[in-house]
Scaffold this active site. Structure first.
Site, PDB file in Angstrom:
ATOM      1  N   GLU A  61       3.577  -6.355  12.500  1.00  0.00           N
ATOM      2  CA  GLU A  61       2.282  -6.728  13.046  1.00  0.00           C
ATOM      3  C   GLU A  61       2.458  -7.559  14.313  1.00  0.00           C
ATOM      4  O   GLU A  61       3.349  -8.403  14.398  1.00  0.00           O
ATOM      5  CB  GLU A  61       1.497  -7.513  11.999  1.00  0.00           C
ATOM      6  CG  GLU A  61       1.347  -6.687  10.744  1.00  0.00           C
ATOM      7  CD  GLU A  61       0.193  -7.105   9.862  1.00  0.00           C
ATOM      8  OE1 GLU A  61      -0.393  -8.162  10.115  1.00  0.00           O
ATOM      9  OE2 GLU A  61      -0.105  -6.340   8.933  1.00  0.00           O
ATOM     10  N   CYS A  94       1.306 -12.583  20.034  1.00  0.00           N
ATOM     11  CA  CYS A  94       2.130 -13.126  18.949  1.00  0.00           C
ATOM     12  C   CYS A  94       3.035 -11.999  18.451  1.00  0.00           C
ATOM     13  O   CYS A  94       2.560 -10.927  18.070  1.00  0.00           O
ATOM     14  CB  CYS A  94       1.225 -13.655  17.838  1.00  0.00           C
ATOM     15  SG  CYS A  94       2.133 -14.325  16.442  1.00  0.00           S
ATOM     16  N   CYS A 101       9.845 -11.688   5.583  1.00  0.00           N
ATOM     17  CA  CYS A 101      10.547 -12.941   5.869  1.00  0.00           C
ATOM     18  C   CYS A 101      11.171 -13.473   4.585  1.00  0.00           C
ATOM     19  O   CYS A 101      10.593 -13.345   3.506  1.00  0.00           O
ATOM     20  CB  CYS A 101       9.573 -13.975   6.429  1.00  0.00           C
ATOM     21  SG  CYS A 101      10.406 -15.487   6.971  1.00  0.00           S
ATOM     22  N   CYS A 105       7.953 -19.835   2.849  1.00  0.00           N
ATOM     23  CA  CYS A 105       7.000 -20.949   2.973  1.00  0.00           C
ATOM     24  C   CYS A 105       5.818 -20.637   2.053  1.00  0.00           C
ATOM     25  O   CYS A 105       5.282 -19.525   2.070  1.00  0.00           O
ATOM     26  CB  CYS A 105       6.529 -21.090   4.419  1.00  0.00           C
ATOM     27  SG  CYS A 105       7.891 -21.340   5.566  1.00  0.00           S
ATOM     28  N   CYS A 108       2.315 -19.114   3.285  1.00  0.00           N
ATOM     29  CA  CYS A 108       2.349 -17.997   4.235  1.00  0.00           C
ATOM     30  C   CYS A 108       2.310 -16.647   3.523  1.00  0.00           C
ATOM     31  O   CYS A 108       3.079 -16.407   2.593  1.00  0.00           O
ATOM     32  CB  CYS A 108       3.625 -18.109   5.062  1.00  0.00           C
ATOM     33  SG  CYS A 108       3.920 -16.687   6.111  1.00  0.00           S
ATOM     34  N   CYS A 328      -2.491 -17.342  12.013  1.00  0.00           N
ATOM     35  CA  CYS A 328      -1.180 -17.836  11.613  1.00  0.00           C
ATOM     36  C   CYS A 328      -0.966 -17.743  10.107  1.00  0.00           C
ATOM     37  O   CYS A 328      -1.804 -18.199   9.332  1.00  0.00           O
ATOM     38  CB  CYS A 328      -1.067 -19.305  11.981  1.00  0.00           C
ATOM     39  SG  CYS A 328      -0.295 -19.515  13.539  1.00  0.00           S
TER      40      CYS A 328
HETATM   41  S1  SF4 Z   1       5.751 -19.309   7.965  1.00  0.00           S
HETATM   42 FE1  SF4 Z   1       5.997 -17.285   6.982  1.00  0.00          FE
HETATM   43  S2  SF4 Z   1       6.945 -15.984   8.551  1.00  0.00           S
HETATM   44 FE2  SF4 Z   1       7.203 -18.136   9.223  1.00  0.00          FE
HETATM   45  S3  SF4 Z   1       9.219 -18.750   8.395  1.00  0.00           S
HETATM   46 FE3  SF4 Z   1       7.712 -19.351   6.842  1.00  0.00          FE
HETATM   47  S4  SF4 Z   1       7.620 -17.564   5.423  1.00  0.00           S
HETATM   48 FE4  SF4 Z   1       8.627 -16.862   7.323  1.00  0.00          FE
END
Ligand code: SF4
Length: 337
Positions: A61, A94, A101, A105, A108, A328
């Site tokens: 994306e 972006c 990933c 986090c 996210c 975000c």
């Molecule tokens: S915010 Fe999301 S995309 Fe960014 S490092 Fe953390 S888990 Fe990965």
């Protein structure tokens, strides 16, 4: 390909017709990531599902934000709108660096995918070129910023990420001073980044999100491996350009990181680093399956004011494209659902 937005071998007129025919007959092709689907937000933001034609085809994306999201506020590159004709005066793209990933986090949506694979340098730079082409951007004339804050952790795909930056600077002609890379605090990556020549590297943003290790480890498990002090030590040797600042990104999670005492502790932390720095505040953007709450605008403003009163430059990033899951932390190939 990178400068004239050419997508077919037959259109490269700087090669003779004979050579182009010969290459085609021999089976040579050129390809770049293609926008397979576009989602449009009421605020003008567009989120793209981009096909990456690499060794293992995948979609990532990429987001186009006309008028940006104020992420570059206060870093000396936020003046100079694009001249004339466009419906936007400045825009921010972006960019994703990985499919999914691994950093996990807790706030996210991309984290829910896990890591599928790294993008190649061509796939990272190609996303940008596909979006520039779509919006007929005149590089060197129109004001465009890049943020490597899409899907993935760029510093866990360091070589491809930096190769993409070099392509974007040398071939596409974009300025590294208008690029920002955000890392969750991958110390070996930051240490390598500190060795990059200042005229060929983006600005750095640290995705901090908490004022101390305890809270940070809860929302960002990576903090157990590289706590805040280690991250700051890795940042310190970076030779900053004149007026350049390190950005600390800070997601405000209702009741978890948005209290006045968090703001005061954050101010002390930033001051103690002694780095030329600013703080970008982002009210958490909601997503399915992630159990946090978004603070009210007045809570975010109170947080910002405490930082400002403590002498820390702080800005609230505007949420862009929330209605299309483009903001975000919201990128997760929702089209699959
Ligand atoms: S915010 Fe999301 S995309 Fe960014 S490092 Fe953390 S888990 Fe990965």
């Amino acid at each position: 390909m990178y400068h004239q937005y050419v997508t077919e071998l037959s259109s490269i007129t700087t090669l003779s017709l004979e050579l182009r025919r010969k290459l085609t007959t021999q089976g040579w092709q050129i390809a770049r990531p293609e926008i397979a689907k576009a989602f449009q937000s009421a605020d003008g933001t567009e989120r793209y599902l981009v096909n990456c034609p690499g060794p293992k085809p995948e979609t990532v994306e990429t987001v186009w934000m006309p008028e940006g999201d104020d992420g570059e506020a206060g870093d000396s590159t936020d003046e100079e709108p694009s001249p004339d004709t466009k419906s936007w005066r400045r825009a921010t793209i972006c960019v994703s660096s990985q499919v999914g990933c691994a950093v996990n986090c807790q706030f996210c949506l991309t984290a829910k995918l896990g890591l599928q694979r790294n993008l190649t340098a061509g796939e990272i730079a190609g996303q940008v070129v596909a979006v520039l082409d779509r919006h007929s951007v005149r590089v060197g004339c129109d004001r465009v910023n890049l943020v490597f804050m899409g899907m993935g952790e760029p510093f866990l795909n360091y070589d491809n990420f930096m190769a993409a930056v070099r392509l974007l600077v040398r071939e596409v002609g974009l300025s590294p001073q208008r690029m920002t890379v955000s890392t969750s605090g991958i110390v070996p990556g930051i240490e390598r980044f500190a060795q990059e020549p200042p005229d060929l590297r983006p600005k750095l943003a640290i995705s901090l999100n908490a004022p101390n290790d305890e809270v940070r480890a809860e929302i960002m498990p990576i903090n157990r491996k590289w706590p805040i002090a280690k991250v700051i030590e890795a940042v310190r040797p970076i030779r900053l350009r004149p007026h350049e600042r390190i950005t600390f990104e800070y997601v405000l999670l209702g009741g978890v990181t948005d209290r006045p005492e968090h703001a005061r502790e954050l101010a002390r932390l930033v001051r103690r680093t002694g780095l030329p720095a600013k703080v970008n505040l982002i009210a958490w953007n909601p997503g399915p399956g992630v159990a946090y709450s978004t603070p009210k605008p007045e809570t975010a403003e109170r947080f910002r004011r405490i930082l400002a009163d403590e002498g820390i430059p702080a800005y609230i990033r505007q949420p862009r494209g929330r209605d299309i899951f483009a903001a975000c932390g919201q990128l997760k190939r929702t089209v699959e659902a």
